[in-house]
Design an enzyme around this catalytic site. Structure first.
Site, PDB file in Angstrom:
ATOM      1  N   ASP A  13      58.011 -10.882  58.761  1.00 28.52           N
ATOM      2  CA  ASP A  13      57.199 -10.483  57.610  1.00 28.52           C
ATOM      3  C   ASP A  13      56.348 -11.677  57.157  1.00 28.52           C
ATOM      4  OD1 ASP A  13      56.492 -10.037  54.760  1.00 28.52           O
ATOM      5  OD2 ASP A  13      57.726  -8.245  54.971  1.00 28.52           O
ATOM      6  N   HIS A  64      65.478 -10.297  53.512  1.00 27.23           N
ATOM      7  CA  HIS A  64      64.647 -10.323  52.309  1.00 27.23           C
ATOM      8  C   HIS A  64      64.493  -8.917  51.748  1.00 27.23           C
ATOM      9  CE1 HIS A  64      60.868  -8.676  54.062  1.00 27.23           C
ATOM     10  NE2 HIS A  64      61.398  -9.142  55.181  1.00 27.23           N
ATOM     11  N   CYS A  87      62.018  -5.037  52.934  1.00 27.13           N
ATOM     12  CA  CYS A  87      61.666  -5.269  54.339  1.00 27.13           C
ATOM     13  C   CYS A  87      61.148  -3.979  54.963  1.00 27.13           C
ATOM     14  CB  CYS A  87      62.884  -5.772  55.103  1.00 27.13           C
ATOM     15  SG  CYS A  87      62.554  -6.079  56.846  1.00 27.13           S
ATOM     16  N   ARG A 107      55.213 -12.447  54.424  1.00 24.00           N
ATOM     17  CA  ARG A 107      55.523 -12.949  53.083  1.00 24.00           C
ATOM     18  C   ARG A 107      56.714 -13.895  53.066  1.00 24.00           C
ATOM     19  NH1 ARG A 107      56.539  -7.167  50.690  1.00 24.00           N
ATOM     20  NH2 ARG A 107      57.616  -7.144  52.688  1.00 24.00           N
ATOM     21  N   CYS A 145      62.995 -12.564  59.567  1.00 22.68           N
ATOM     22  CA  CYS A 145      62.022 -11.490  59.741  1.00 22.68           C
ATOM     23  C   CYS A 145      60.634 -12.090  59.957  1.00 22.68           C
ATOM     24  CB  CYS A 145      62.034 -10.604  58.498  1.00 22.68           C
ATOM     25  SG  CYS A 145      60.947  -9.166  58.618  1.00 22.68           S
TER      26      CYS A 145
END
Length: 128
Positions: free
Chosen positions: A44, A102, A105, A46, A42
């Site tokens: 993302d 994760h 999401c 983080r 992803c």
């Protein structure tokens, strides 16, 4: 401005870590990459696959997109992810493929809980 300074300082640290030794990691990568793993993750902010796995540059071929989505393998599929997978498997001959998901999401949430389009928004790529 502090955020930009953080990025510039981080790049300086990167250069010190990987280019300051007489024989650097990047000397061995100059002629090409030979990763053993394709990681689809992803985008993302983080979740950084290299940081999470303790990998160095050159260890993994990484494809990142929202919710680590992989479109169906059809001739009319968008070529981005499919071409990256094809390149990793056929040209780089990676030994394994990891799909890294994760918790919490936002991309998966947007896919499962579609919202009405905002006024003037012409596309809904996530909800498709």
């Amino acid at each position: 401005m502090e955020e930009l300074e953080k990025f510039v300082n981080g790049f300086s640290l990167f250069q010190q870590q990987y280019f300051s030794e007489p024989q650097t990691l990047y000397d061995s990568l100059r002629d090409g990459q030979r990763p053993t793993t394709l990681l689809i993750g992803c985008c993302d902010s983080r979740v950084d696959p290299m940081l999470l796995t303790g990998s160095d540059p050159g260890d993994m071929f990484v494809v990142r997109n929202i919710a680590n989505l992989v479109p169906p393998c059809t001739p009319d599929a968008p070529p981005g992810v499919s071409s990256a997978i094809e390149f990793a498997v056929c040209k780089l001959e990676v030994a394994r493929v990891i799909v890294l998901g994760h918790a919490r999401c936002g991309g998966i949430r947007a896919l499962l809980e579609p919202q009405p389009r905002a006024q003037g928004q012409e596309t809904d790529f996530v909800g498709q």
